[in-house]
Design a protein around this motif. Structure first.
Motif, PDB file in Angstrom:
ATOM      1  N   ASP A 165       0.847  -1.211   0.000  1.00 27.18           N
ATOM      2  CA  ASP A 165       0.000   0.000   0.000  1.00 27.18           C
ATOM      3  C   ASP A 165       0.876   1.253   0.000  1.00 27.18           C
ATOM      4  O   ASP A 165       0.688   2.179   0.786  1.00 27.18           O
ATOM      5  N   SER A 166       1.824   1.275  -0.931  1.00 28.46           N
ATOM      6  CA  SER A 166       2.785   2.379  -0.967  1.00 28.46           C
ATOM      7  C   SER A 166       2.111   3.722  -1.201  1.00 28.46           C
ATOM      8  O   SER A 166       2.658   4.764  -0.840  1.00 28.46           O
ATOM      9  N   VAL A 167       0.916   3.727  -1.783  1.00 31.81           N
ATOM     10  CA  VAL A 167       0.199   4.978  -1.989  1.00 31.81           C
ATOM     11  C   VAL A 167      -0.115   5.660  -0.667  1.00 31.81           C
ATOM     12  O   VAL A 167      -0.347   6.874  -0.612  1.00 31.81           O
ATOM     13  N   SER A 168      -0.093   4.902   0.446  1.00 37.73           N
ATOM     14  CA  SER A 168      -0.394   5.460   1.768  1.00 37.73           C
ATOM     15  C   SER A 168       0.856   5.937   2.492  1.00 37.73           C
ATOM     16  O   SER A 168       0.825   6.148   3.706  1.00 37.73           O
ATOM     17  N   LEU A 169       1.961   6.110   1.773  1.00 32.82           N
ATOM     18  CA  LEU A 169       3.228   6.491   2.408  1.00 32.82           C
ATOM     19  C   LEU A 169       3.052   7.688   3.348  1.00 32.82           C
ATOM     20  O   LEU A 169       2.238   8.582   3.089  1.00 32.82           O
ATOM     21  N   GLU A 170       3.837   7.675   4.432  1.00 37.19           N
ATOM     22  CA  GLU A 170       3.666   8.685   5.486  1.00 37.19           C
ATOM     23  C   GLU A 170       4.894   9.545   5.735  1.00 37.19           C
ATOM     24  O   GLU A 170       4.862  10.425   6.603  1.00 37.19           O
ATOM     25  N   TRP A 201      10.294   9.908  -2.189  1.00 39.85           N
ATOM     26  CA  TRP A 201       8.884  10.242  -2.372  1.00 39.85           C
ATOM     27  C   TRP A 201       8.279  10.473  -0.994  1.00 39.85           C
ATOM     28  O   TRP A 201       8.316   9.610  -0.124  1.00 39.85           O
ATOM     29  N   ALA A 202       7.760  11.687  -0.796  1.00 37.52           N
ATOM     30  CA  ALA A 202       7.236  12.078   0.511  1.00 37.52           C
ATOM     31  C   ALA A 202       5.958  12.880   0.339  1.00 37.52           C
ATOM     32  O   ALA A 202       5.736  13.514  -0.701  1.00 37.52           O
ATOM     33  N   ARG A 203       5.132  12.846   1.378  1.00 43.09           N
ATOM     34  CA  ARG A 203       3.843  13.536   1.320  1.00 43.09           C
ATOM     35  C   ARG A 203       4.000  14.966   1.823  1.00 43.09           C
ATOM     36  O   ARG A 203       4.498  15.207   2.921  1.00 43.09           O
ATOM     37  N   SER A 204       3.559  15.898   0.994  1.00 45.90           N
ATOM     38  CA  SER A 204       3.707  17.311   1.311  1.00 45.90           C
ATOM     39  C   SER A 204       2.742  17.732   2.417  1.00 45.90           C
ATOM     40  O   SER A 204       1.542  17.427   2.367  1.00 45.90           O
ATOM     41  N   ASP A 205       3.255  18.456   3.397  1.00 44.21           N
ATOM     42  CA  ASP A 205       2.401  19.052   4.425  1.00 44.21           C
ATOM     43  C   ASP A 205       1.605  20.225   3.861  1.00 44.21           C
ATOM     44  O   ASP A 205       0.666  20.703   4.491  1.00 44.21           O
ATOM     45  N   GLU A 206       1.978  20.658   2.680  1.00 37.77           N
ATOM     46  CA  GLU A 206       1.337  21.821   2.067  1.00 37.77           C
ATOM     47  C   GLU A 206      -0.032  21.456   1.487  1.00 37.77           C
ATOM     48  O   GLU A 206      -1.014  22.163   1.722  1.00 37.77           O
ATOM     49  N   ASP A 207      -0.084  20.329   0.742  1.00 38.52           N
ATOM     50  CA  ASP A 207      -1.349  19.961   0.099  1.00 38.52           C
ATOM     51  C   ASP A 207      -1.690  18.481   0.222  1.00 38.52           C
ATOM     52  O   ASP A 207      -2.701  18.028  -0.325  1.00 38.52           O
ATOM     53  N   GLY A 208      -0.857  17.718   0.929  1.00 38.21           N
ATOM     54  CA  GLY A 208      -1.131  16.299   1.127  1.00 38.21           C
ATOM     55  C   GLY A 208      -0.763  15.420  -0.052  1.00 38.21           C
ATOM     56  O   GLY A 208      -0.940  14.199  -0.004  1.00 38.21           O
TER      57      GLY A 208
END
Length: 412
Positions: A165-170, A201-208
């Motif tokens: 479930d790599s799409v759920s990376l945190e 690959w990381a999730r942006s705190d700006e827009d998710g």
């Protein structure tokens, strides 16, 4: 050696001495003539990869694999021969078609799974991320040195708690003055502890949304720890990476990596390469078993003279030929720009399943000698298990295929 002192006659029971089997010749198995029409340019890449496998790789890879050593000399040699790009275009370098890239992946895998994974990580994932999502300046800055192997690249997507479930990376990316701060962990990252660069690959705190960043591994707060105790792919180092307030300047942000859709584009482009790798592993196991059957004598005759051995070799060749045909056809569709995700998944799913079957059959046919690293099959057998998992497990591929069959998504 024991001899009769009076007659000089050799008394040593010669039949107890095992011969030196020759199991690593390149037989070029192609029962259906799948590769007969390969262009001269594609064949040149293929034969260059084969020469590397026969001359540079096979004489040393068993020891590297046994000791879990990553040979940078072999990586540099791959760069010298232009075998690291996986088809990624680099200014000033000869064009490399999808077919050429597939044949290289197949041939390197016929030699060793770790070395094929080096090319898959370096070219297929890290270089492709920069080529697809980077700016022109970023491509000029990094791609030429990566193509030669001077600069190693890693692709950091998988996390300790997010595999399939790599799409759920945190892993998080927080915008700050002049760039971003990255915090989180990644796992199973090839080249992630080798001192090069890592595409994170990381999730942006700006827009998710998921964004892409190029992080030099010497960055403060970056800790790459080589994973030990692996039973597969032992001749490449994969890392667990910890990011603690790692600063990434704005110039290292990949401008076209704006969501997980862009990550998926990179993964899609490499899935057929993994299927080609499965063909190479399968070919190595089949050809090793065939050479062994011709040379191994039991019950007064070569194993190859046994009906059951011939049936097993026929079964292996049948399975190998099927996946050769499949990857060749899917690559034709990829060249034409009409390959679908479901077709790529079908190629990977079918290829690794067949390779597993052939490896198990070959290992058993070789008896106790089949578990020795020096006899190739055991090494490939182990590495196929990793290939069967990475770039999407069998289950994930089956769900992608199943969704296309039924029109219903069974993903959670």
């Amino acid at each position: 050696m024991t001899a009769n002192p009076e007659t000089g006659e050799n008394l040593f029971p010669a039949g107890t001495v095992e011969p030196d089997y020759v199991l690593d010749e390149a037989l070029g198995t192609d029962a259906a003539g799948v590769f007969e029409s390969v262009s001269d340019a594609d064949r040149a890449y293929w034969m260059r990869a084969r020469a590397f496998v026969q001359d540079d790789l096979l004489p040393v890879i068993g020891e590297h694999w046994d000791r879990s050593e990553y040979s940078l000399d072999l990586v540099r040699r791959l760069g010298e021969l232009d075998l690291l790009r996986d088809g990624v275009s680099v200014d000033g370098w000869e064009p490399m078609s999808k077919t050429a890239a597939g044949l290289v992946s197949m041939e390197l895998s016929r030699g060793d799974g770790s070395i094929a994974t080096v090319s898959g990580v370096q070219g297929g994932l890290a270089m492709r991320s920069i080529a697809l999502c980077g700016s022109e300046e970023q491509r000029r800055r990094w791609l030429p040195r990566m193509a030669t192997g001077e600069l190693l690249g890693a692709f950091a997507l998988t996390e300790p708690t997010h595999g399939s479930d790599s799409v759920s990376l945190e892993t998080r990316a927080t915008p700050v003055a002049g760039g971003w701060l990255i915090n989180g962990e990644k796992k199973w990252i090839g080249n992630g502890s080798m001192g090069g660069i890592t595409v994170v690959w990381a999730r942006s705190d700006e827009d998710g949304q998921v964004r892409g960043f190029v992080v030099p591994q010497e960055s403060e707060g970056y800790t790459g720890t080589t994973i030990r105790g692996k039973l597969a792919l032992r001749a490449i180092h994969q890392a667990r990476i910890r990011f603690e307030n790692v600063f990434v300047p704005e110039e290292n942000v990949l401008p076209a990596a704006r969501s997980f859709k862009n990550t998926a584009e990179v993964l899609f482009a490499t899935r057929i390469s993994v299927a080609w790798g499965a063909v190479g592993h399968a070919q190595a196991c089949y050809e090793t078993a065939l050479q062994y059957a011709r040379q191994r004598v039991q019950f007064g005759r070569p194993l190859a003279a046994s009906q059951i051995v011939q049936e097993r070799l026929a079964r292996m060749l049948s399975e190998l030929t099927q996946i050769q045909l499949l990857v060749a056809r899917m690559t034709e569709r990829e060249e034409a720009g009409v390959l679908t995700g479901e077709q790529a998944s079908l190629a990977k799913y079918t290829g690794t399943r067949a390779a597993r079957s052939i490896a198990a059959n070959a290992r058993d046919l070789m008896g106790g000698n089949g578990i020795l690293i020096e006899n190739r099959v055991a090494r490939h057998f182990a590495d196929i298990e990793a290939l069967h998992t990475y770039e999407g497990t069998e289950t994930i591929q089956a769900l992608i295929i199943g969704r296309s069959i039924t029109g219903i998504s069974a993903f959670a």
